[in-house]
Scaffold this active site. Sequence first.
Site: not given
Ligand code: PEP
Length: 252
Positions: A9, A11, A96, A98, A168, A174, A214
Site C-alpha cells: 500500500n 498510500k 483502511h 486511515e 491491521e 506506521g 509495521s
Molecule cells: C498499512 O498502512 O496498511 C500498513 C500496514 O502500514 P505500515 O506497514 O507502514 O505499518
Amino acid sequence: MRKNIVAGNWKMNKTFQEAEELIDQIVVGMEKNSLKCEVIACPPALYLEMASDYAEESRIHIGAQNVSEHEKGAFTGETAAPMLASVDIEYCIVGHSERRKYFHETNEQLAKKVDILLDYGIKPIFCCGEVLEEREKEIHFDVVKKQLEESLFHLNEDEFSNIVVAYEPVWAIGTGKTASPEQAQEMHAFIRSLIAEKYGTKTSDEVSILYGGSCNPGNAKTLFANKDVDGGLIGGASLKAEDFLKIASAFE
Ligand code: PEP
C-alpha cells in the site's frame, strides 16, 4: 486453494517517475526470484493505468487504494469502480484505518464499496482491526467481528470467495510497533473461525488473511510462519523495492 499474498500500500507517496521506477524495480526483482506468493502493488489512483500496463507484461498484480461507493456522477475527486475496471485493476483496498479515521468511512459505507467492486469484477482487500484503546479494553475481538459482520457478511458464499481480508491492528500501522506473531495468529484464527461459522470450512480454508502493521524484512518470516497468516499488507516497507521483495521472499 488459499493463496499467499504480499500487497504494498503505497498510500500518498511517490511522483509519477518515482512510482514507475519502483514498479519497474519490483517487476525486475520478481523475474530474478521465484516467489512463493502473489505480489500486489497498490499505487495512488493517478498511476494505476501505468501500473496496469506493467501487470500485462509481468507477474505483478495491481490494486487501487480506494473506490467510491457510487457508480458515477457528481462526486468530485472520487474514483468509481467502472473506472478501475476500465484500466484492468484487479484488487482494491477497502476500509483502511486511515480512510475510516480521516474520511469517516463507516462499516455500512464499506459494505457498499465491497458490493460495487464485486459488481465490476474487482477483488476487495478488506481491512479490519482495532485501535489501541479497544485492545486495552479487551474488546478487540468484538470490534473486528462487527467490522466483518457489517461490511462483508451480507455477501453470499460465491461473492465472499473473491474477498481478501487484511487484519491491521491500528496501533501497529506506521508506528514501528508490530503485533507479536501470537497476537496476529490469535486474531487471524478468530477471523477464520467467524468465516467458517458463516460460510463453512471450505470458504474459510480458502480465504487469504493478511497481516498489516509495521511488517518489515526483519519480522515478516516469523509473522508469515503462523498457520492462519497468509501474507501481509505492507505500508512503509513497500516503498523500497528491496525491502518489499525481501518481505515477499519470506515464505518458507
Ligand atoms: C498499512 O498502512 O496498511 C500498513 C500496514 O502500514 P505500515 O506497514 O507502514 O505499518
